[in-house]
Design a protein around this motif. Structure first.
Motif, PDB file in Angstrom:
ATOM      1  N   VAL A   1      -1.760  46.908 -15.510  1.00 38.19           N
ATOM      2  CA  VAL A   1      -2.788  47.675 -16.210  1.00 38.19           C
ATOM      3  C   VAL A   1      -2.286  48.121 -17.578  1.00 38.19           C
ATOM      4  N   GLU A   2      -3.070  47.777 -18.590  1.00 40.69           N
ATOM      5  CA  GLU A   2      -2.833  48.235 -19.959  1.00 40.69           C
ATOM      6  C   GLU A   2      -4.128  48.836 -20.444  1.00 40.69           C
ATOM      7  N   GLY A   3      -4.112  50.138 -20.721  1.00 41.75           N
ATOM      8  CA  GLY A   3      -5.344  50.798 -21.134  1.00 41.75           C
ATOM      9  C   GLY A   3      -6.353  50.741 -20.004  1.00 41.75           C
ATOM     10  N   ASP A   4      -7.545  50.182 -20.275  1.00 43.29           N
ATOM     11  CA  ASP A   4      -8.565  50.082 -19.223  1.00 43.29           C
ATOM     12  C   ASP A   4      -8.788  48.638 -18.773  1.00 43.29           C
ATOM     13  N   VAL A   5      -7.780  47.767 -19.007  1.00 37.32           N
ATOM     14  CA  VAL A   5      -7.885  46.369 -18.576  1.00 37.32           C
ATOM     15  C   VAL A   5      -6.737  46.045 -17.626  1.00 37.32           C
ATOM     16  N   ALA A   6      -7.092  45.423 -16.503  1.00 33.04           N
ATOM     17  CA  ALA A   6      -6.101  44.991 -15.512  1.00 33.04           C
ATOM     18  C   ALA A   6      -6.036  43.470 -15.503  1.00 33.04           C
ATOM     19  N   THR A   7      -4.829  42.935 -15.572  1.00 28.24           N
ATOM     20  CA  THR A   7      -4.594  41.510 -15.386  1.00 28.24           C
ATOM     21  C   THR A   7      -4.225  41.332 -13.918  1.00 28.24           C
ATOM     22  N   VAL A   8      -4.890  40.388 -13.226  1.00 29.32           N
ATOM     23  CA  VAL A   8      -4.749  40.251 -11.774  1.00 29.32           C
ATOM     24  C   VAL A   8      -4.268  38.851 -11.400  1.00 29.32           C
ATOM     25  N   GLY A   9      -3.357  38.806 -10.439  1.00 29.44           N
ATOM     26  CA  GLY A   9      -2.873  37.530  -9.909  1.00 29.44           C
ATOM     27  C   GLY A   9      -2.419  37.722  -8.479  1.00 29.44           C
ATOM     28  N   ILE A  10      -1.794  36.679  -7.924  1.00 27.45           N
ATOM     29  CA  ILE A  10      -1.260  36.792  -6.565  1.00 27.45           C
ATOM     30  C   ILE A  10       0.261  36.905  -6.639  1.00 27.45           C
TER      31      ILE A  10
END
Length: 123
Positions: free
Chosen positions: A14-23
């Motif tokens: 999470v950076e600011g209000d954006v989440a990068t998602v993976g497995i």
């Protein structure tokens, strides 16, 4: 940047209000050789726990779930052309999607890295 983990073996940075998602590394090791990835459409709104993406390997097909509520703002198009990247670098360059958080309070329900490692060891 803070990293969180789910019991479904997703990670989110999470950076600011954006989440990068993976497995996670654990998830890709359980799947084996990844042969196909289906990503969510940009602009799609998801609730926590909704199916967001699909990853298929030679052994099984599995869903990637939305770890929090939010809206898809980007998908990793590299994975559609080269799904094996998931096996090579699951917790960095082989992210699945980015989502704008709509309820940051849900992050408190997720695990940190130490808690996730303990969880995996208990499986």
């Amino acid at each position: 940047m803070t990293t969180y983990f789910t019991k479904d073996h997703e990670w989110l940075k999470v950076e600011g209000d954006v989440a990068t998602v993976g497995i996670t590394e654990y998830a890709q090791s359980q799947l084996g050789d990844v042969v196909f990835v289906e990503l969510p459409e940009t602009g799609k709104a998801l609730a926590q726990g909704d199916e967001a993406a699909v990853v298929e390997s030679v052994k099984a097909a599995s869903e990637v779930y939305a770890p929090v509520d939010g809206e898809i703002v980007d998908g990793n198009a590299d994975l559609e052309g080269e799904p094996a990247k998931v096996n090579e670098d699951p917790e960095n360059s082989a992210w699945f999607f980015k989502m704008k958080l709509s309820n940051a309070g849900q992050l408190e329900e997720l695990m940190n890295e130490a808690d996730y490692k303990a969880y995996v060891e208990s499986l």
